[in-house]
Design an enzyme around this catalytic site. Structure first.
Site, short mmCIF file in Angstrom:
data_model
loop_
_atom_site.label_atom_id
_atom_site.label_comp_id
_atom_site.label_asym_id
_atom_site.label_seq_id
_atom_site.Cartn_x
_atom_site.Cartn_y
_atom_site.Cartn_z
N GLY A 164 0.81 -1.22 0.00
CA GLY A 164 0.00 0.00 0.00
C GLY A 164 0.84 1.27 0.00
N HIS A 235 3.60 7.16 -3.41
CA HIS A 235 3.69 5.76 -3.83
C HIS A 235 2.33 5.10 -4.00
CE1 HIS A 235 7.79 6.52 -2.92
NE2 HIS A 235 7.65 6.42 -1.61
N GLU A 288 7.98 -5.99 -7.42
CA GLU A 288 7.18 -6.89 -6.59
C GLU A 288 6.05 -7.51 -7.40
OE1 GLU A 288 4.58 -5.57 -3.56
OE2 GLU A 288 3.78 -3.92 -4.73
N ARG A 292 -3.19 -10.98 -6.35
CA ARG A 292 -4.62 -10.71 -6.22
C ARG A 292 -5.07 -9.88 -7.40
NH1 ARG A 292 -3.88 -5.39 -5.43
NH2 ARG A 292 -2.10 -4.80 -4.16
N ARG A 338 -8.83 7.24 -10.21
CA ARG A 338 -9.35 6.79 -8.91
C ARG A 338 -9.99 8.00 -8.24
NH1 ARG A 338 -5.28 2.58 -5.92
NH2 ARG A 338 -4.53 1.51 -7.79
P1 ADP Z 1 3.78 -1.34 -2.35
O1 ADP Z 1 3.70 -2.82 -2.25
O2 ADP Z 1 3.72 -0.68 -1.00
O3 ADP Z 1 2.82 -0.76 -3.35
P2 ADP Z 1 5.98 -1.20 -4.28
O4 ADP Z 1 7.26 -1.94 -4.10
O5 ADP Z 1 5.01 -1.75 -5.27
O6 ADP Z 1 5.27 -1.00 -2.87
O7 ADP Z 1 6.29 0.30 -4.70
C1 ADP Z 1 5.27 1.27 -4.82
C2 ADP Z 1 5.82 2.53 -5.47
O8 ADP Z 1 6.92 3.04 -4.72
C3 ADP Z 1 6.39 2.34 -6.88
O9 ADP Z 1 5.40 2.37 -7.87
C4 ADP Z 1 7.34 3.52 -6.96
O10 ADP Z 1 6.65 4.72 -7.19
C5 ADP Z 1 7.92 3.58 -5.57
N1 ADP Z 1 9.15 2.76 -5.48
C6 ADP Z 1 9.28 1.52 -4.97
N2 ADP Z 1 10.55 1.09 -5.06
C7 ADP Z 1 11.26 2.07 -5.65
C8 ADP Z 1 12.63 2.23 -6.04
N3 ADP Z 1 13.52 1.27 -5.82
N4 ADP Z 1 13.01 3.39 -6.66
C9 ADP Z 1 12.09 4.38 -6.88
N5 ADP Z 1 10.81 4.29 -6.53
C10 ADP Z 1 10.37 3.16 -5.93
#
Ligand code: ADP
Length: 450
Positions: A164, A235, A288, A292, A338
């Site tokens: 999230g 994020h 990641e 789901r 959204r």
């Molecule tokens: P969550 O599971 O909390 O959604 P994510 O790993 O999917 O976390 O990351 C969500 C967002 O955070 C990404 O879309 C990006 O905007 C930012 N982010 C995550 N990792 C990085 C990274 N290594 N470098 C730059 N931005 C990142």
């Protein structure tokens, strides 16, 4: 096929699952908290069971209450939607023990992907290019220093079990590292119950690109192309689209083949999403996987014509995927905004009673929502109240339709993010697809932390 599905969720996604079940002739059971007694998902399900008070921990996150509701009503499957228990390997295991089908991947796959540092390792092994980073959780300051020195600053510390958009900390130089590591571990422990964190190279202003996959329980896996979700705030995604304006057909095929093979390697079934970040040189790195349905699955449905929820239900019942990769075709462009119940300037939540409500239809517009005139948006849950999706033959047409739809949206009584979306869509950078995760910075005061 299932006879009755319990939907362990609320809001628009509970209604979305009800739509799929109705079309498939499957009965539905809604569960609801005391705050949602008058919600549409309760009205439109065939049966409804109150599972507790407004607090999520005592209702939508309370596994014994959900399992009891399934047993009392004789549901043979549970659809978890997104959020709440959708990535709970524990719920999937309890379902297995109770002979109720959990509509999602196996508990082992959920657990693997839920621990992001383990998932990174597994994906690397399966041939997926991951963002450079630690090979597992980082415990000591010394370890963190060695890894950060090898990666080069900035780096990002992420909670292994985070989600999230929470549990992330950007570190710009060596002096900040030890303090940031300790804080991140403490915060991860408090927020997710597990203090494990890992390190990744931090990319400045990347694009967020994700691949939708679907697998059955017979080893078939296909991809449904990518979505771009670069317009984010803290994020968290605000606008998603499919396809991405910067992914070529060749890149799509290559990325698709890579994720399909990786999904097969871990025995993936059901719907899933593999998320990547794209750097300024157009390199894509895995960050990641979500085991789901995603909030933004609708834009993929609009350009492929495939009902992801129905397919998810079909494969959970043991059926073979109803199409092959060759039969997946992409046409046109879709965008999702959204709509959150929040102040469009300060982003403060704005729950309350809706006085007037009229959402647009017209060519190329799809709306998924649980709100109606005189509905109450409770303060207890996520602020997402509606998803407005537009479809056009081109990105330009999809944008024009979205702007017209947002202009014709009437929601009174609460504040919503509609004006903010209109501002975004009016930006030339957005119109020309010059977007990145830093796009929203122009509208926001500098944020104190990552
Ligand atoms: P969550 O599971 O909390 O959604 P994510 O790993 O999917 O976390 O990351 C969500 C967002 O955070 C990404 O879309 C990006 O905007 C930012 N982010 C995550 N990792 C990085 C990274 N290594 N470098 C730059 N931005 C990142």
């Amino acid at each position: 096929m299932f006879k009755k599905i319990l939907i362990a969720n609320r809001g628009e996604i509970a209604l979305r699952v009800i739509c799929a079940c109705r079309e498939m002739g499957i009965k539905t059971v809604a569960v609801f908290s005391e705050a949602d007694e008058h919600s549409l998902h309760v009205r439109f399900a065939d049966e409804a069971v109150c599972i507790g008070p407004a607090r999520s921990a005592e209702s939508y996150l309370h596994v014994p209450a959900i399992i009891s509701a399934a047993e009392i009503t004789g549901a043979d499957a549970i659809h978890p939607g997104y959020g709440f228990l959708s990535e709970s390997a524990y719920l999937a295991e309890v379902c297995e023990a109770c002979h109720i089908k959990f509509i999602g991947p196996s508990p082992a796959v959920i657990r693997l992907m839920g621990e992001k540092s383990r998932a990174r390792r597994a994906m690397k092994k399966a041939g997926v290019v991951t963002l450079p980073g630690s090979d597992g959780p980082v415990e000591t300051e010394e370890e963190a220093r060695t890894i950060a020195a090898a990666l080069g600053f900035p780096v990002i510390i992420k909670a292994s079990n985070g989600g999230g958009g929470r549990g992330m900390r950007i570190v710009r130089n060596a002096d900040e590292l030890s303090q940031a590591l300790r804080t991140a571990q403490r915060e991860a422990q408090a927020a997710f119950g597990i203090g494990d964190v890992y390190l990744e190279k931090y990319l400045e202003a990347p694009r967020h690109i994700e691949m939708q996959i679907l697998g059955d329980e017979h080893g078939n896996v296909v991809h449904l192309g990518e979505r771009e979700c670069s317009v984010q705030r803290r994020h968290q995604k605000l606008i998603e689209e499919a396809p991405s304006a910067v992914i070529s057909e060749k890149q799509r095929a290559a990325l698709g083949t890579m994720v399909v093979e990786a999904a097969r390697a871990v025995g993936y079934s059901s719907a899933g999403t593999f998320e990547f970040l794209m750097d300024a040189q157009d390199n894509l790195y895995f960050i990641e996987a979500n085991t789901r349905l995603q909030v933004e699955h609708g834009v993929t449905e609009l350009i492929t014509g495939i009902d992801i929820v129905k397919e998810q239900i079909r494969v959970a019942s043991g059926a073979v995927l109803s199409f092959t990769q060759d039969e997946v075709t992409f046409s046109g462009h879709a965008i999702e905004c959204r709509i959150n119940a929040e102040n469009p300037v300060t982003f403060a939540p704005s729950p309350g009673r809706v006085d007037a409500f009229s959402l647009p239809g017209g060519p190329g517009i799809r709306v998924d929502t649980f709100v109606h005139a005189e509905a109450t948006v409770p303060p207890n849950y996520d602020s997402l109240i509606a998803k407005i999706m537009s479809y056009g033959r081109t990105r330009e047409e999809a944008i024009a339709r979205m702007r017209r739809a947002l202009e014709m949206t009437v929601i009174e009584g609460i504040h919503t993010s509609v004006p903010m979306h209109l501002k975004i869509l009016a930006e030339v950078d957005f119109q020309q697809a010059r977007i990145s995760t830093a796009f929203m910075d122009r509208f926001l005061p500098p944020s104190p932390a990552a």
